[in-house]
Design a protein around this motif. Sequence first.
Motif, short mmCIF file in Angstrom:
data_model
loop_
_atom_site.label_atom_id
_atom_site.label_comp_id
_atom_site.label_asym_id
_atom_site.label_seq_id
_atom_site.Cartn_x
_atom_site.Cartn_y
_atom_site.Cartn_z
N ARG A 1 0.78 -1.01 -0.16
CA ARG A 1 0.10 -0.05 0.08
C ARG A 1 0.66 1.29 0.13
N VAL A 2 0.29 2.36 -0.34
CA VAL A 2 1.05 3.59 -0.46
C VAL A 2 0.40 4.62 0.65
N LEU A 3 1.35 5.15 1.28
CA LEU A 3 1.00 5.86 2.50
C LEU A 3 1.32 7.51 2.08
N VAL A 4 2.23 7.87 1.17
CA VAL A 4 2.21 9.37 0.62
C VAL A 4 2.44 9.05 -0.84
N GLY A 5 1.70 9.83 -1.72
CA GLY A 5 2.02 9.99 -3.23
C GLY A 5 1.28 8.70 -3.93
N SER A 6 1.80 8.35 -5.24
CA SER A 6 1.16 7.45 -5.91
C SER A 6 2.32 6.62 -6.56
N ILE A 7 2.03 5.34 -6.89
CA ILE A 7 3.07 4.50 -7.65
C ILE A 7 2.22 3.57 -8.74
N LEU A 8 2.86 3.05 -9.58
CA LEU A 8 2.46 2.09 -10.48
C LEU A 8 3.06 0.73 -10.06
N ASP A 9 2.06 -0.15 -9.53
CA ASP A 9 2.53 -1.36 -8.70
C ASP A 9 2.45 -2.35 -9.67
N SER B 1 -2.53 4.55 -4.73
CA SER B 1 -2.19 5.98 -4.04
C SER B 1 -2.67 6.02 -2.43
N ALA B 2 -1.99 7.14 -2.06
CA ALA B 2 -2.66 7.59 -0.75
C ALA B 2 -4.07 7.93 -0.86
N ASP B 3 -4.45 8.37 -1.75
CA ASP B 3 -5.74 8.82 -2.00
C ASP B 3 -6.72 7.90 -2.49
N ASN B 4 -6.31 6.81 -3.18
CA ASN B 4 -7.15 5.69 -3.56
C ASN B 4 -7.33 4.58 -2.32
N LYS B 5 -6.28 4.50 -1.74
CA LYS B 5 -6.08 3.50 -0.54
C LYS B 5 -6.26 1.83 -0.84
#
Length: 186
Positions: free
Chosen positions: A74-82, A103-107
């Motif tokens: 999961r992402v705590l800050v920002g966004s990634i392509l996993d 992303s931190a936004d979509n959780k």
Amino acid sequence: MPFIETGLPGLLVFEPMVFEDSRGFFFEAYNQKIFGGAGIECQFVQDNQSRSTYGVIRGLHYQVAPFAQAKLVRVLVGSILDVAVDIRKGSPTFGKVFAIELSADNKKQLFIPAGFAHGFSVLSEVAEVMYKCDQFYSKANEHGIIYNDATLNIDWQIPLEKAIISDKDLVLPGLANCVNPFEFKG
């Protein structure tokens, strides 16, 4: 059910129920009963956290037995392509790539069983990624696949001239030549 199938057996997207109000939000990032109800019976033993800047590509990594790892990312800050790649011999989706923006936004979170190579690229200015593992890190059991393997043809969603890749990841073999003891048990 908060799990979404990805088309690759065992690889699942987890969308937690998020409770928001004027104070912020709350959600359960992991609940053993909920995950067990979806057939995920991992005993997580290690949490890892990384911080990276835009353009960083980490991976594709995996460990082999007896330290083969399942991960919950999961992402705590920002966004990634996993990105996850099925490397289980005999799997109907062997060599298939699944990518999702976390992303931190979509959780959203990605559950990656053992037998998958894993990596991510950083899409935001900065990203902090946290993932649970069901086996401890073992340098002797660590392996990987080169990020730009032509047979995988991964679109990391960043210009490759801006990619930041570790020296270790630049010398990983392709899928055809990687250490791969994994067998599909469907």
